[in-house]
Motif scaffolding. Structure first.
Motif, short mmCIF file in Angstrom:
data_model
loop_
_atom_site.label_atom_id
_atom_site.label_comp_id
_atom_site.label_asym_id
_atom_site.label_seq_id
_atom_site.Cartn_x
_atom_site.Cartn_y
_atom_site.Cartn_z
N ARG A 241 -5.82 1.83 4.82
CA ARG A 241 -5.05 1.08 3.84
C ARG A 241 -4.38 -0.15 4.43
O ARG A 241 -4.21 -1.17 3.76
N GLU A 242 -3.97 -0.05 5.71
CA GLU A 242 -3.34 -1.20 6.35
C GLU A 242 -4.32 -2.38 6.44
O GLU A 242 -3.97 -3.52 6.15
N ARG B 203 -8.85 7.55 1.24
CA ARG B 203 -7.96 7.66 2.41
C ARG B 203 -8.61 8.36 3.60
O ARG B 203 -8.13 8.25 4.72
N VAL C 157 -2.25 -1.16 -3.38
CA VAL C 157 -3.39 -0.43 -2.84
C VAL C 157 -2.98 1.05 -2.76
O VAL C 157 -2.04 1.40 -2.06
N TYR D 10 -8.58 3.28 -2.91
CA TYR D 10 -9.40 3.41 -1.71
C TYR D 10 -9.53 4.89 -1.35
O TYR D 10 -8.78 5.73 -1.85
N TYR E 99 0.85 -1.18 0.00
CA TYR E 99 0.00 0.00 0.00
C TYR E 99 0.89 1.23 0.00
O TYR E 99 1.94 1.27 0.63
N SER E 100 0.46 2.26 -0.77
CA SER E 100 1.34 3.41 -0.97
C SER E 100 0.57 4.52 -1.67
O SER E 100 -0.37 4.26 -2.43
N GLY F 137 -4.83 -3.83 2.92
CA GLY F 137 -3.67 -4.61 2.51
C GLY F 137 -3.58 -5.95 3.23
O GLY F 137 -3.31 -6.99 2.62
#
Length: 321
Positions: A124-125, A119, A94, A117, A71-72, A128
């Motif tokens: 996001r965690e 934010r 992600v 997604y 994720y980034s 992921g």
């Protein structure tokens, strides 16, 4: 340090060894010599390729063949996507739906599957971790991963070698800081190879969770997750692995405004002929516009990434007198 040197060995011939740049005009503006490490010239346009390659190339073969997920907001995304393509590994990334269009397009162009997604409403965690579990993928975190930190530390190894060659034994080393992977990695490398070079994290005003956490002696979160143009370094809080390293090894943090980041972007293009994105320019902004907060006659600055949209660069250039 064994992990860091092993990561550096795997990166040799894969990552670009970026130089230390200098401009007499920027020196005059800052009131001291400014040495700039342009990781904006790195593969995929940021230092993130280092950590991504170190992590993926260090995976056991049976794990690598399962595929990876990350994720980034964009730079880690592109680093993982390229490393995965080079190794023939499937990659899922992600990314926030409001990430710069260039970063979204580049990540897809590198062959990764991009899942977006919101934010402001989604985590996001959690996304992921759920996808990693459901699809049997290996999660490559953007900063809270020892393999990633070891790869980013190669920036510090190069700074130590080049500073010694230039006769620089003591200096502040200003590093753009999000979750702290680059900051902590550089700090570990310098502790071992150039202890007179002291790392200082630099963040946007209002999103300086690391700076506040260092003062408080405990991890603090940002009140907001959006609201700065420095998207590459907007993270909720320092990492669980990175914060203890930064707490032990880093000097006080600095924070700069978005306007100062834009000015630094423009000056980097004008004086150094390099393209730096807003989050990647915050350390240079601190060196140029907060000289009284820095010690010594030399400062070393990391320009951590250059993945900016043309409209943002045009906006930056309007800040020139």
């Amino acid at each position: 340090m064994d992990d860091i040197h092993a990561a550096a060995a795997r990166l040799e011939g894969r990552a670009i060894r970026t130089p230390l740049l200098n401009s007499s005009d920027l020196d005059a503006l800052a009131g001291r010599r400014v040495l700039i490490k342009p990781e904006c010239l790195q593969r995929t346009g940021s230092f993130k390729f280092r950590g991504a390659w170190a992590a993926l190339s260090g995976l056991p073969e049976q794990d690598r063949t399962r595929g990876v997920i990350a994720y980034s907001s964009g730079n880690h995304a592109q680093g993982v996507a390229l490393a995965a393509r080079m190794l023939g590994v499937p990659a899922v990334i992600v990314m926030p739906a409001d990430a710069p269009a260039l970063k979204l397009a580049n990540t897809r162009a590198l062959g990764a599957e991009v899942v977006t997604y919101d934010r402001t409403r989604e985590n996001r965690e959690e996304i992921g971790q759920t996808m990693a579990r459901d699809r049997g993928l290996v999660l490559i975190k953007p900063y809270d991963d020892p393999r990633v930190i070891a790869g980013q530390a190669s920036v510090g190894l190069e700074i130590a070698e080049d500073a010694a060659r230039l006769g620089v034994a003591t200096a502040d080393v200003l590093v753009p800081c999000g979750g702290g992977g680059l900051t902590s990695g550089i700090a570990l490398a310098l502790e071992a190879h150039a202890p007179g070079l002291r790392v200082r994290p630099v963040e946007p005003v209002g999103f300086d969770d690391t700076g506040h956490s260092l003062v408080a002696g405990q991890v603090l979160r940002n009140a907001a997750l959006t609201g700065s143009i420095c998207d590459a370094i907007l993270t909720p809080q320092p990492g669980d692995l990175t914060f203890p390293i930064m707490q032990r090894l880093c000097d006080p943090g600095l924070s700069v405004t978005d306007a100062q980041a834009l000015q630094a972007m423009a000056l980097a293009m004008l004086r150094l002929k390099i393209v730096v994105e807003p989050g990647g320019a915050v350390a240079l902004a601190a060196a140029l516009f907060q000289p009284d907060a820095i010690t010594g006659d030399t400062v070393i600055v990391v320009a951590s990434g250059g993945n900016t949209d043309p409209d943002m660069m045009a906006r930056a250039l309007t800040t020139l007198p």
